[in-house]
Design a protein around this motif. Structure first.
Motif, PDB file in Angstrom:
ATOM      1  N   UNK A   1      82.628  47.968  -5.845  1.00  0.00           N
ATOM      2  CA  UNK A   1      81.341  48.132  -5.179  1.00  0.00           C
ATOM      3  C   UNK A   1      80.846  49.554  -5.400  1.00  0.00           C
ATOM      4  N   UNK A   2      79.704  49.694  -6.034  1.00  0.00           N
ATOM      5  CA  UNK A   2      79.075  50.996  -6.231  1.00  0.00           C
ATOM      6  C   UNK A   2      77.628  50.919  -5.755  1.00  0.00           C
ATOM      7  N   UNK A   3      77.418  50.205  -4.624  1.00  0.00           N
ATOM      8  CA  UNK A   3      76.089  49.935  -4.097  1.00  0.00           C
ATOM      9  C   UNK A   3      75.098  51.054  -4.332  1.00  0.00           C
ATOM     10  N   UNK A   4      73.871  50.666  -4.673  1.00  0.00           N
ATOM     11  CA  UNK A   4      73.277  49.341  -4.469  1.00  0.00           C
ATOM     12  C   UNK A   4      73.679  48.261  -5.480  1.00  0.00           C
ATOM     13  N   UNK A   5      74.410  48.605  -6.550  1.00  0.00           N
ATOM     14  CA  UNK A   5      74.844  47.563  -7.481  1.00  0.00           C
ATOM     15  C   UNK A   5      75.864  46.643  -6.826  1.00  0.00           C
TER      16      UNK A   5
ATOM     17  N   UNK B   1      75.109  53.743  -7.509  1.00  0.00           N
ATOM     18  CA  UNK B   1      74.521  53.574  -8.835  1.00  0.00           C
ATOM     19  C   UNK B   1      73.649  52.316  -8.837  1.00  0.00           C
ATOM     20  N   UNK B   2      72.434  52.444  -9.343  1.00  0.00           N
ATOM     21  CA  UNK B   2      71.525  51.304  -9.436  1.00  0.00           C
ATOM     22  C   UNK B   2      72.013  50.326 -10.506  1.00  0.00           C
ATOM     23  N   UNK B   3      71.719  49.040 -10.308  1.00  0.00           N
ATOM     24  CA  UNK B   3      72.204  47.999 -11.212  1.00  0.00           C
ATOM     25  C   UNK B   3      71.747  48.227 -12.652  1.00  0.00           C
ATOM     26  N   UNK B   4      70.529  48.696 -12.840  1.00  0.00           N
ATOM     27  CA  UNK B   4      70.030  48.876 -14.206  1.00  0.00           C
ATOM     28  C   UNK B   4      70.654  50.080 -14.911  1.00  0.00           C
TER      29      UNK B   4
ATOM     30  N   UNK C   1      73.745  51.053 -19.002  1.00  0.00           N
ATOM     31  CA  UNK C   1      73.458  52.220 -19.830  1.00  0.00           C
ATOM     32  C   UNK C   1      74.678  53.133 -19.909  1.00  0.00           C
ATOM     33  N   UNK C   2      75.335  53.336 -18.770  1.00  0.00           N
ATOM     34  CA  UNK C   2      76.542  54.150 -18.738  1.00  0.00           C
ATOM     35  C   UNK C   2      77.657  53.503 -19.567  1.00  0.00           C
ATOM     36  N   UNK C   3      77.815  52.190 -19.380  1.00  0.00           N
ATOM     37  CA  UNK C   3      78.882  51.484 -20.100  1.00  0.00           C
ATOM     38  C   UNK C   3      78.651  51.522 -21.604  1.00  0.00           C
TER      39      UNK C   3
END
Length: 362
Positions: free
Chosen positions: A42-46, A18-21, A25-27
Motif C-alpha cells: 500500500x502506497x496510497x493513494x495508489x 504515490x499517485x497511481x499514474x 513511470x517509476x517502474x
C-alpha cells in the motif's frame, strides 16, 4: 536512477504517498536501467492492484494488501479511523481479492509477507492485533492462490533480544500459520528471496556455477522447521565461517581480560570442521591466519590489534614458507613473535599460530 546505480543499488523501493499514474513511470525508468522494483503493498493513494499492474516485481507487508478494499486505509493504518463490521468482514474474504491475485500471477509479482513484524507487535493495541490477523489471512490467501512468497521479517534479532536471525521465526510462522511445508518455507527464504533482489542466477539454490552460500544443519528441517536453527556449519562464498565456540572442544577460541584478548592456537582447518584446508604448508597457513582473523573480527578487532604471536611448526624447515604467508596478514607494526618446531600438531597439521591482541595496541 543513475545516482542509485552509482551508489551500488540494485533496485528501487516505492515507499508511500504515490499517485497511481506515477508508479508505472517509476517502474519503467528503473527497469530501463536494469534495476529491480519493490514497493510496499500500500502506497496510497495508489491501491495494491495499481502497484502490481504498474510492473512492481515485489510487494511487501501482506496485511496492507487489504487496502484494495478500503478507501480510507491510510487513515486507519496510520491514524485513528475505524472500519464498520461489514467492511472488516469483507476484508477477511478471499474472494474479495481475486482480481489482485490474478494480476500478481499474471505479472509474476512476489509477496514479501513480513509476518514477524506484525506478530511481534500484536499485543500493543487493537490495531496491531487486527494487522497481525490481516497479515496472516492475506498471506494464507496468497499462498492458496499460488502466489510466490518470499520470507522477509522487517524485524531485528537484537531488538527482540534473540540470538538467532529472525528469519527462522518467519519460517516457523509460514509453516505453522500459513500452512506451507517446511521445504516451501525454506524456498521462500532462499531461491524466492534471491529472485526478489535479482540474484537467483548466482545464489538461492545449490547448483553448479553458483556461489557456495550454504548452511549445514545437524538435524533435517523437512519435518520440523525449527531444526533450521540447528546450524553446524556456515559456508559463505565457498569459505567456512567461524560461528562461535564449538562446545565439543575443551577450550574457548578466545578470552578477554582487561582489554587483552588471548586467542587459542589455530591450525589450518575449515572453521567448525576437522578438515584441513589442504596438504601444503601454504594452504594450511593461509587458513590458519584466516581463522585467526575471524576470531578477531568476532571481537571487533583485526590484525593491527595483534601484539604477540607464537608460530608452531611440525617441521622447522617450513619456517621460510610459513613466514612468507604470515607476513601477508600484517600491514602495520608487526607483533612480537616466537617460533619453534613440535613433534606433532593436532590433526597432523603442519602449522599452528597462537596470538594475543589488545584493544590498546600501539
Amino acid at each position: 536512477m543513475l545516482q542509485a546505480i552509482g551508489a551500488g543499488a540494485t533496485g528501487i523501493k516505492v515507499y508511500a504517498d504515490v499517485e497511481a499514474e506515477t508508479v508505472p513511470l517509476l517502474a519503467s525508468a528503473a527497469k530501463k536501467h536494469g534495476l529491480k522494483v519493490w514497493s510496499h503493498a500500500y502506497i496510497g493513494p495508489s491501491k495494491p492492484l495499481d502497484v502490481v499492474n504498474a510492473g512492481v516485481e515485489t510487494i511487501s507487508h501482506a496485511s496492507d494488501m487489504s487496502a484494495q478494499l478500503v478507501d480510507n486505509f491510510k487513515a486507519w493504518r496510520r491514524k485513528t479511523a475505524e472500519f464498520d463490521d461489514s467492511t472488516w468482514e469483507k476484508m477477511l474474504q478471499k474472494d474479495s481479492y481475486l482480481d489482485l491475485f490474478d494480476a500478481m500471477k499474471k505479472n509474476g509479482t512476489i509477496l514479501d509477507a513480513t509476518l514477524t513484524v506484525f506478530e511481534r507487535r500484536n499485543t500493543l493495541n487493537e490495531k496491531y492485533r487486527q494487522l497481525d490477523q490481516l497479515s496472516t489471512q492475506m498471506t494464507q490467501f496468497a499462498y492458496q492462490n499460488g502466489i510466490t512468497i518470499a520470507a522477509g521479517t522487517d524485524a531485528f534479532s537484537d531488538l527482540e533480544n534473540d540470538t538467532t536471525p529472525m528469519i527462522h521465526h518467519e519460517l516457523k510462522l509460514l509453516v505453522d500459520e500459513i500452512g506451507m511445508t517446511p521445504l516451501e518455507a525454506i524456498q521462500a527464504a532462499t531461491i524466492n528471496a534471491a529472485k526478489v533482489i535479482g540474484i537467483e542466477g548466482s545464489v538461492g539454490s545449490i547448483e553448479e556455477g553458483k556461489k557456495a552460500n550454504i548452511v549445514v544443519l545437524s538435524e533435517s528441517p523437512e519435518k520440523n522447521i525449527e531444526d533450521s536453527q540447528s546450524i553446524a556449519h556456515v559456508v559463505k562464498n565457498g569459505r567456512f565461517i567461524f560461528i562461535g565456540d564449538d562446545p565439543q572442544l575443551p577450550f574457548s577460541s578466545s578470552r578477554e581480560v582487561n582489554g587483552t584478548i588471548w586467542l587459542s592456537g589455530q591450525i589450518g582447518n575449515h572453521p567448525s570442521t576437522l578438515t584441513l584446508a589442504g596438504e601444503s604448508l601454504e594452504a594450511q597457513m593461509h587458513q590458519t591466519m584466516k581463522n585467526i582473523g575471524q576470531v578477531l573480527e568476532s571481537k571487533n578487532l583485526d590484525f593491527d590489534d595483534v601484539v604477540k604471536c607464537t608460530l608452531m611448526l611440525a617441521d622447522i624447515d617450513d619456517w621460510p614458507a610459513a613466514n612468507e604467508v604470515y607476513l601477508q596478514y600484517f600491514n602495520g607494526k608487526k607483533p612480537v613473535r616466537s617460533a619453534f618446531a613440535a613433534s606433532g600438531l593436532a590433526l597432523d597439521a603442519r602449522a599452528e599460530v597462537e596470538c594475543i591482541a589488545s584493544r590498546s595496541a600501539d
